[in-house]
Design a protein around this motif. Structure first.
Motif: not given
Length: 436
Positions: A16-17, A39-47, A54-55
């Motif tokens: 997300g931004l 330094w990066t944007l918040p993100k991650g793998k789908l569960g 939702v992820a």
């Protein structure tokens, strides 16, 4: 989450931004990952079993400590993560509850920055490009530059426009036509949506803003930026097709997905695996597709073809520079011959400054020929950053060619390897070969 497509895994991730309003204006959350030092944007793998949305909300909550709500789809990025294709979908989000951030092994620090500050802080180019596009739509304009910088940009843009109008009218005319045609198609889509009873036309405002941005970039002489805005408008238009689908006409969106999937057959890299993962199951286009997945696939295809065009354009530019350098060296070389023909034989000897200048020019010519031959094999496989860097390397090779020719000249005149008479023709041949 990762799945194998045609023998390759594809990692799906979401992020997300995250925006908030403060006394300092609109700010964006940017995180620092201690493990990677970036330094990066918040993100991650789908569960397992998670949807993209939702992820994205979960990852933002876990990495920033904030509760957020989805606003609009921001865009997508794709890249290779340790050799594995990865696709990340981003949403614009608003803060509903700002929690207490606690550093962890995953995220060491969070900062709230303005768009300009975030563009300076983010380490990954694809995320900076995404933020630039999103901020343009949110603010309807790019951050103001200093007046002097604006003046120089406008002046350089006009010069570039004039040069392109002489040497490359075909590409520019194609861009002008593409924008004009798309405006007509966009107007037709709005009319169709209105007749079908579509209520939400938020997407239409974004498309209109991007078309205007494409036209402005065209006036400024920035054709690449104009194409990027036009392609972004085409992707944003998919939200209109999705609204039309919800109103009872799913065929246009389905056709667009089918075309994108067929276009993916032209890709031979990891991007093909990502597009197949987004649109198909077991080699068959999925009957139910999310508009975000179709947009992500369109972005990957447009990025690929844009890279091909940029690579070709850069090679043409380098070829033109080298050809011009070679032509200048050749003209100067011919002038030295004309000049020497009017001089007494003693002044036209191989030890004179005129002959040395001829040696240097032959070295430049040899280096030019070498560079032009090497450019033949660079266009298909060389990555764009490497190609851009090679521009300066190739220019440096001209200087190295001249110095190599001078070294060969000094060595031959030293008498160490002299076998028979040392003629001017032999020296010049050695200079050309040394430059090459």
């Amino acid at each position: 989450m990762s799945q194998s497509i045609s023998g390759r895994e594809v990692i799906k991730a979401a992020g997300g931004l995250l925006w908030r309003e403060s006394a300092h204006g609109t700010q964006l959350a940017v995180i620092h990952r201690g493990r990677y030092g970036d330094w990066t944007l918040p993100k991650g793998k789908l569960g397992d079993g998670e949807t993209w949305e939702v992820a994205a909300l979960r990852e933002v909550r876990e990495e920033t400590g904030c509760e957020a709500s989805l606003s609009t789809f921001a865009g997508t990025i794709s890249y290779l993560a340790k050799g594995t294709p990865k696709i990340v979908l981003f949403w614009n989000m608003g803060v509903t509850r700002e929690g207490n951030f606690e550093p962890s092994e995953e995220v060491a620090e969070i900062e709230w920055l303005s768009v300009a500050e975030a563009l300076q802080r983010l380490d990954h180019e694809d995320e900076r490009n995404l933020l630039q596009a999103v901020s343009h739509l949110r603010l309807r304009s790019k951050p103001e530059s200093a007046p002097v910088r604006q003046t120089w940009r406008k002046w350089l843009g006009r010069v570039a426009t004039g040069v392109r109008s002489v040497f490359g009218p075909h590409d520019r005319n194609r861009l002008v036509s593409a924008i004009q045609i798309y405006r007509v198609e966009f107007g037709q889509l709005r009319a169709v949506c209105a007749n079908a009873g579509v209520k939400n036309f938020t997407w239409a405002g974004s498309v209109e803003a991007l078309i205007k941005a494409a036209e402005q970039a065209l006036r400024d002489g920035d054709d690449q930026r104009s194409w990027e805005c036009l392609h972004a408008a085409e992707r944003m238009e998919l939200f209109g097709l999705a609204a039309l689908s919800q109103a009872g006409d799913p065929l246009p969106l389905r056709i667009r997905a089918q075309v994108l999937w067929q276009e993916a057959s032209k890709l031979t890299s990891w991007r093909r695996a990502v597009v197949e993962k987004l649109l198909a199951t077991d080699g068959i286009l999925r009957p139910q597709l999310e508009v975000h997945e179709i947009i992500a696939a369109a972005n990957i295809l447009q990025e690929h073809f844009s890279n091909v065009y940029r690579r070709l354009r850069e090679l043409i530019r380098q070829f033109a520079i080298q050809a011009a350098a070679g032509l200048l060296a050749l003209v100067a070389l011919l002038l030295t011959f004309l000049w020497s023909s009017s001089l007494p034989a003693a002044q036209a000897a191989t030890e004179g400054p005129l002959f040395i200048s001829r040696v240097l020019l032959l070295g430049v010519l040899g280096a030019t020929l070498s560079v032009l031959l090497s450019l033949r094999s660079d266009w298909s496989g060389t990555q764009i950053p490497t190609l851009l860097g090679s521009r300066w390397v190739n220019l440096t090779r001209l200087l190295v060619g001249a110095l190599s020719a001078l070294t060969a000249y000094l060595f031959l005149n030293s008498g160490l390897l002299r076998q028979g008479e040392l003629t001017p023709a032999l020296i010049m041949a050695a200079a050309l070969a040394s430059g090459f």
